[in-house]
Design a protein around this motif. Structure first.
Motif, PDB file in Angstrom:
ATOM      1  N   LEU A 102     -41.527  37.296 -21.746  1.00 30.05           N
ATOM      2  CA  LEU A 102     -41.562  38.734 -21.501  1.00 30.05           C
ATOM      3  C   LEU A 102     -42.857  39.402 -21.976  1.00 30.05           C
ATOM      4  O   LEU A 102     -42.851  40.510 -22.489  1.00 30.05           O
ATOM      5  CB  LEU A 102     -40.336  39.419 -22.133  1.00 30.05           C
ATOM      6  N   LYS A 114     -21.493  23.727 -11.880  1.00 28.13           N
ATOM      7  CA  LYS A 114     -21.408  25.141 -11.480  1.00 28.13           C
ATOM      8  C   LYS A 114     -22.240  25.467 -10.242  1.00 28.13           C
ATOM      9  O   LYS A 114     -22.914  26.494 -10.180  1.00 28.13           O
ATOM     10  CB  LYS A 114     -21.820  26.048 -12.643  1.00 28.13           C
ATOM     11  N   PHE A 137     -35.858  35.782 -15.766  1.00 29.96           N
ATOM     12  CA  PHE A 137     -34.496  36.241 -16.027  1.00 29.96           C
ATOM     13  C   PHE A 137     -33.952  36.760 -14.709  1.00 29.96           C
ATOM     14  O   PHE A 137     -34.731  37.211 -13.863  1.00 29.96           O
ATOM     15  CB  PHE A 137     -34.495  37.359 -17.076  1.00 29.96           C
ATOM     16  N   SER A 138     -32.659  36.736 -14.547  1.00 33.26           N
ATOM     17  CA  SER A 138     -32.133  37.135 -13.237  1.00 33.26           C
ATOM     18  C   SER A 138     -32.379  38.615 -12.978  1.00 33.26           C
ATOM     19  O   SER A 138     -32.383  39.057 -11.842  1.00 33.26           O
ATOM     20  CB  SER A 138     -30.649  36.805 -13.144  1.00 33.26           C
ATOM     21  N   ASP A 139     -32.602  39.380 -14.031  1.00 32.23           N
ATOM     22  CA  ASP A 139     -32.833  40.805 -13.816  1.00 32.23           C
ATOM     23  C   ASP A 139     -34.288  41.209 -14.033  1.00 32.23           C
ATOM     24  O   ASP A 139     -34.578  42.398 -14.117  1.00 32.23           O
ATOM     25  CB  ASP A 139     -31.916  41.625 -14.741  1.00 32.23           C
ATOM     26  N   SER A 140     -35.190  40.226 -14.147  1.00 34.73           N
ATOM     27  CA  SER A 140     -36.584  40.641 -14.315  1.00 34.73           C
ATOM     28  C   SER A 140     -37.161  41.030 -12.951  1.00 34.73           C
ATOM     29  O   SER A 140     -36.850  40.425 -11.936  1.00 34.73           O
ATOM     30  CB  SER A 140     -37.410  39.529 -14.967  1.00 34.73           C
ATOM     31  N   VAL A 150     -31.812  25.566 -14.329  1.00 33.51           N
ATOM     32  CA  VAL A 150     -30.689  26.494 -14.434  1.00 33.51           C
ATOM     33  C   VAL A 150     -30.907  27.685 -13.509  1.00 33.51           C
ATOM     34  O   VAL A 150     -31.991  28.271 -13.504  1.00 33.51           O
ATOM     35  CB  VAL A 150     -30.521  26.986 -15.889  1.00 33.51           C
ATOM     36  N   ASN A 151     -29.899  28.006 -12.735  1.00 42.15           N
ATOM     37  CA  ASN A 151     -29.962  29.179 -11.871  1.00 42.15           C
ATOM     38  C   ASN A 151     -31.139  29.150 -10.902  1.00 42.15           C
ATOM     39  O   ASN A 151     -31.821  30.140 -10.700  1.00 42.15           O
ATOM     40  CB  ASN A 151     -30.063  30.447 -12.739  1.00 42.15           C
ATOM     41  N   ARG A 177     -33.961  20.391 -17.425  1.00 44.74           N
ATOM     42  CA  ARG A 177     -32.804  21.262 -17.140  1.00 44.74           C
ATOM     43  C   ARG A 177     -33.232  22.290 -16.113  1.00 44.74           C
ATOM     44  O   ARG A 177     -34.221  23.004 -16.317  1.00 44.74           O
ATOM     45  CB  ARG A 177     -32.338  21.992 -18.408  1.00 44.74           C
ATOM     46  N   LYS A 189     -25.856  25.754 -11.841  1.00 43.63           N
ATOM     47  CA  LYS A 189     -25.916  26.940 -10.976  1.00 43.63           C
ATOM     48  C   LYS A 189     -27.065  26.856  -9.977  1.00 43.63           C
ATOM     49  O   LYS A 189     -27.857  27.787  -9.835  1.00 43.63           O
ATOM     50  CB  LYS A 189     -26.036  28.211 -11.817  1.00 43.63           C
ATOM     51  N   CYS A 212     -33.954  30.478 -13.420  1.00 41.46           N
ATOM     52  CA  CYS A 212     -34.030  31.637 -12.510  1.00 41.46           C
ATOM     53  C   CYS A 212     -35.310  31.671 -11.677  1.00 41.46           C
ATOM     54  O   CYS A 212     -36.112  32.595 -11.787  1.00 41.46           O
ATOM     55  CB  CYS A 212     -33.907  32.949 -13.287  1.00 41.46           C
ATOM     56  N   ARG A 248     -40.790  32.508 -20.471  1.00 39.63           N
ATOM     57  CA  ARG A 248     -39.990  33.108 -19.393  1.00 39.63           C
ATOM     58  C   ARG A 248     -40.482  34.509 -19.093  1.00 39.63           C
ATOM     59  O   ARG A 248     -40.708  35.308 -20.003  1.00 39.63           O
ATOM     60  CB  ARG A 248     -38.511  33.177 -19.810  1.00 39.63           C
TER      61      ARG A 248
END
Lengths: 849, 159
Positions: A222, A373, A273-276, A326-327, A324, A349, A302, A244
């Motif tokens: 961030l 998932k 991040f999913s909301d960035s 993820v998303n 890994r 995911k 993400c 990230r």
């Protein structure tokens, strides 16, 4: 003037009233602020929380022994020197949001034991150069949201013991670590999360080079990094690097990652991040910079925009041992480079539709694979081929449905030990496990299964230790359902069903079983030999079934049991023999939520419940079901004394009954005596009138005189009460005609007439004459009753000749004299009863009594 | 005079109570949304970018709060209450251990949380009519992080 004076008086008065009211209102509230809201003593003398109490310093009530002090959300404004001298033992001090703007030198001077100092969300304007002096044990310093713009002036160089420095959410623009960082030799965690770092230049991290810092976590997520100069991270060893949402777009990220050249890191976390806002799309070569980075584990979170098949996700990750993902919006597996060293791969995911086994088979060193998932993952047709090191495959929580589990999917994977296919849609278990016969752990729970229950599908899994087929809609029909599972230790199969809702000989070969869960299986009955082989079983969960009884014979083989769950069944009681077979090793027993009968017939069980409070689980749910008056009462609060009381009542009522019986018997036996004495007591002492001299006139044949004397006169005249009989041979007056005697002395003086009917009676003319008169007398006077006594066998033909008598006998009740004792008894009672009727008592008789 | 005394008393009483004021999120012809914090410790700020968007599956919100608790893990529970009865219940893990998908995951007590972005409803669309949506955020220790009751009067047309 007077009027004005009056006005001002009124005003003064009301002002005074207002003051009083204000005082009344305000003083208690102030008091409340001081007294009702003291700091919360979380651990006596050691931990205090004064959060949000509007205090402006260390409250006086905090003892000097305090180790943890939470002063957050207060109004301290500034800290002066020796501010915390009253609490020298502090180890943790939380000064979050205390409106601090100034921390002067030596503010924490006395806190030599302090290990954690939290200064979150104080916009510091002045921080003395010796502000943190004296913190010789400080391990964690949190300066999140503290308005710090530069590291240079941060007076922390002397904190040798510092392990964690959190500088998140500040305005730091440069990652240039000042020289003093070389002193912070214990540093393990350094966070610049959400700062203003834009450029990272060569030399910025030199302070980290000089010391061996294999375990330092550097958090740069961030930030808005625009460029990392190649070489900035050269020869740097890190435990973890967080990147990230640190780059504005693809090209910035691409070039910046090139700047990581020479970095050695255990774990690198990149992505978004999913909301960035600035989600980076994945394009070819995005991660090419990572080819120059030496890392153990890579985590990508993400990221979207993968182009099918052509992405280069794994290109520079060949030497990484753990990946890994993820998303990620990854629909197809990326190209796998040759000679990949990846040992662990996780895709959580992601967007796969099919298990990409063919491509994954190129990760020749793969040991652990987890694809979980994935909402769209439904197909599993490709095979995992020749993955000789593959030990763990976790494909749980997808939507898989496939029909050839499991051997054909894993050719050449002989070391597969752990297979998790739980929480999927439908899987057909064919029974072919030849390629994976070394499986130790198989989890299929919450996936609809075809196969188990109907056929012995597990025959070749001789080494399997753990099997979970809970909630798989398995219906156990075959007795050989678990055949072959000779090493099995744990069998979980809750939420399934058995043929006829009955446990039969289903577990006969599971002699090493330690844990068995057959809860929620709609079981109604357990057969006698079900558990015979389970002598090593330690935990048995048979809860949530419909068992009506706990049969000791069934459970006796389970002598190693330590935990037994029988909750939520329909047991009414554990009988004495059942309590007897519970093994000594048992430490947990749950019999809650059963339909217990709390009556005194189960006294032993209820006593046992009270004694075994330590053993029994969920005691608050052990409640009575019947009888109605104790429904929903806790089993342990059942009053055992009420049962003892009941025993005494039972005894009492038995005694009372016996007494009543004896009493009634006595009344029966002495009825006439009692009646007689009652009459005497009631004071009924009329003198007998003429006509009532005798109680009865006896008509009999002279040939029956002996019987009359012996059987009639003696008992009646000599008994109690005594009756007076009129007998012709004794009471008739001499010199008077017989007929007059019969009328005068017989009928007129007697209340009753006793006719002793015998064969002689029928033959005697006098007798029939007397009987005729008696009959007419009865008719005319309506007075004297005729009591007929029939003596033994009476000649029927003779009786028929005497029509009047025969008819009379047919129409009226008569007494019969026989030789039987019982009949005689009845005879006497009846006779006495008749004679007593209407008897009047006189003085003499009373005296006689 | 007596009335002024009473007024002071009433003012003080209001001040002492923990009820938070009702804020207006939307007030349009066919749609009104109000909210009120049900966390006794604090109020918070909330807005919806375009009120009419709530008729769609996803809409943008902004929310800000000062955290009184850590949110290493964060769970949302949303109840739809009509006439005092909970009709629908929806829950979601926003921050899970080992996987912080949202920026604010992992924030600690005292930090400022600001969320600006889309909210996807667990149901297809929010229903029409008058009802209450009760939302509650809890953390790893099951402590309430934020809590709000949204009063909705929705008479928007759906296409």
């Amino acid at each position: 003037m007077p009027g004005l004076l009056k006005m001002s008086q009124i005003r003064a008065l009301s002002l005074w009233m207002l003051m009083v009211v204000l005082q009344l209102v305000l003083v208690p509230s102030q008091l409340a602020g001081c007294l009702l809201n003291p700091c919360l003593e979380v651990i006596p003398n050691k931990t205090f929380s004064c959060m949000g109490l509007n205090v402006s310093g260390v409250p006086a009530e905090i003892p000097h022994t305090t180790q943890n002090l939470d002063l957050s959300f207060n109004n301290l404004q500034s800290l002066g020197s020796n501010y915390f001298s009253s609490v020298p033992e502090l180890q943790l001090l939380d000064l979050t949001r205390c409106h601090l703007h100034t921390i002067e030198d030596n503010s924490f001077k006395d806190l030599q034991k302090l290990s954690t100092l939290i200064l979150t969300a104080n916009s510091l304007q002045y921080l003395g150069t010796a502000a943190f002096n004296g913190l010789t044990s400080l391990k964690k310093l949190v300066l999140v949201e503290t308005n710090i713009a530069s590291l240079t002036d941060l007076p922390i160089g002397h904190l040798h013991t510092l392990q964690e420095l959190n500088l998140g959410h500040n305005n730091i623009a440069s990652l240039k670590l000042p020289k003093y960082f070389t002193n912070l030799t214990s540093l393990r965690h350094l966070s610049f999360l959400s700062n203003k770092i834009t450029y990272i230049s060569k030399g910025d991290l030199d302070a980290l080079k000089e010391v061996n810092r294999l375990n330092l976590t550097l958090e740069l997520s961030l930030n808005n990094i625009k460029h990392i100069q190649p070489g900035s991270f050269a020869k740097i060893h890190l435990g973890e690097l967080g990147l990230r949402a640190s780059f504005g777009n693809f090209s910035v990220m691409h070039t910046s990652l090139q700047g990581l050249t020479g970095l050695q890191v255990n774990r690198l976390i990149a992505g978004e991040f999913s909301d960035s806002e600035k989600l980076v799309d994945f394009q070819r070569g995005l991660l090419s910079g990572l080819c120059q980075v030496q890392m153990q584990e890579f985590i990508l979170v993400c990221v979207r925009g993968f182009e099918d098949d052509t992405d280069t996700l794994f290109n520079c990750l060949g030497n990484v041992s753990s990946i890994r993902l993820v998303n990620l919006q990854l629909e197809k597996m990326s190209e796998v480079p040759m000679f990949s060293q990846v040992k662990q791969l996780e895709c959580k995911k992601c967007k796969f539709q099919e298990v990409p086994a063919t491509k994954l088979s190129l990760f020749k060193e793969l040991r652990v694979l987890r694809i979980t998932k994935n909402k769209n993952l439904s197909s599993f047709r490709q095979k995992f081929e020749s993955l000789r090191n593959l030990e763990v495959v976790d494909l749980s929580e997808n939507h898989l449905s496939f029909y050839s589990c499991c051997s054909p999917l894993f050719p050449g994977c002989p070391n597969l030990k752990y297979l998790n296919l739980s929480y999927n849609s439908i899987i057909r278990i064919t029974g072919d496990f030849t390629n994976v016969k070394n499986l130790l752990y198989l989890d299929l729970q919450h996936t609809n299964l075809f196969g188990p229950g109907s056929y012995p599908v597990f025959l070749s899994l001789q080494k399997l230790i753990y099997l979970d087929i809970s909630h798989t809609r398995t219906h156990v029909k075959s007795q050989c359902t678990f055949c072959g599972l000779n090493s099995l230790r744990v069998l979980k199969m809750a939420g399934n069903s058995f043929e006829n809702n009955q446990l039969a000989n289903n577990f006969k070969n599971l002699s090493h079983l330690h844990t068995l869960d057959i809860s929620s299986c709609k079981l109604v009955q357990v057969d006698k030999n079900t558990f015979d082989a389970l002598s090593e079983l330690k935990e048995l969960n048979i809860s949530n079934n419909k068992l009506l009884s706990f049969d000791p014979v069934v459970y006796k083989p389970l002598q190693a049991l330590t935990a037994l769950d029988l909750s939520n069944n329909q047991l009414s009681v554990l009988v004495d023999s059942a309590l007897g077979i519970l093994p000594d090793s048992l430490v947990l027993l749950d019999i809650s939520q059963n339909l217990f009968e709390c009556s005194c017939t189960n006294l032993n069980f209820l006593k046992w419940v009270k004694e075994k409070q330590d053993l029994l689980q969920n005691r608050e749910l052990m409640i009575c079901h019947t009888p109605v008056y104790v429904k929903n009462m806790s089993l342990s609060s059942f009053d055992l004394h009420s049962c003892q009381l009941k025993a005494s009542t039972v005894a009492f009522s038995v005694i009372a009954l016996l007494a009543a019986a004896v009493f009634l018997f006595l009344i029966y036996k002495y009825y006439f005596q009692l009646y007689y004495s009652l009459v005497l007591l009631s004071g009924c002492k009329h003198t007998a009138e003429r006509g009532d001299t005798y109680d009865a006139f006896v008509i009999h044949s002279s040939k029956d005189q002996e019987w009359v004397m012996k059987e009639l006169v003696e008992p009646l005249e000599g008994g109690t009460p005594p009756f007076q009989l009129c007998l012709y041979y004794r009471d008739f007056l001499p010199g008077v005609p017989i007929v007059t005697n019969i009328i005068q002395e017989g009928f007129l003086s007697s209340r009753n007439v006793i006719a002793v009917i015998s064969t002689d009676f029928l033959e005697s003319k006098w007798c029939s004459f007397e009987f005729d008169i008696a009959q007419s007398w009865q008719l005319v006077e309506g007075k004297a009753g005729i009591i007929m006594i029939v003596l033994g066998e009476v000649n029927k033909t003779l009786l028929r000749q005497r029509l009047g008598l025969s008819r009379y006998l047919r129409r009226n009740t008569y007494l019969e004299w026989t030789n039987k004792e019982i009949s005689r008894h009845i005879f006497w009672r009846q006779l006495t009863a008749v004679l007593l009727e209407g008897k009047k008592w006189n003085h003499e008789e009373a005296k006689l009594m | 005079m007596k009335t002024s005394d009473l007024l002071i008393l009433v003012l003080l009483y209001i001040n002492a109570s923990t009820e938070w004021p009702t804020h207006t999120v939307c007030k349009e012809d066919n749609l009104e949304v109000y909210y009120k914090s049900c966390d006794p410790q604090q109020d918070f700020a909330f807005s919806i970018d375009r009120c009419s968007d709530i008729a769609t599956h996803t809409f943008n919100i902004r929310g800000a709060i000062v955290l009184r608790h850590n949110i290493k893990e964060l769970y949302a529970k949303v109840d739809l209450i009509i006439n005092g009865k909970t009709v629908l219940s929806y829950s979601e893990a926003l921050c899970e251990p080992g996987h912080s998908k949202l920026i604010f995951c992992g924030k600690k007590k005292g930090e400022h949380l600001y969320y600006e972005g889309p909210v996807t409803l667990g149901i297809k669309e929010i229903p029409q009519g008058d009802y209450i949506i009760s939302a509650k955020l809890t953390n790893e220790d099951h402590v309430t992080v934020a809590c709000a009751d949204f009063t909705v009067k929705n008479y928007l047309d759906y296409y």
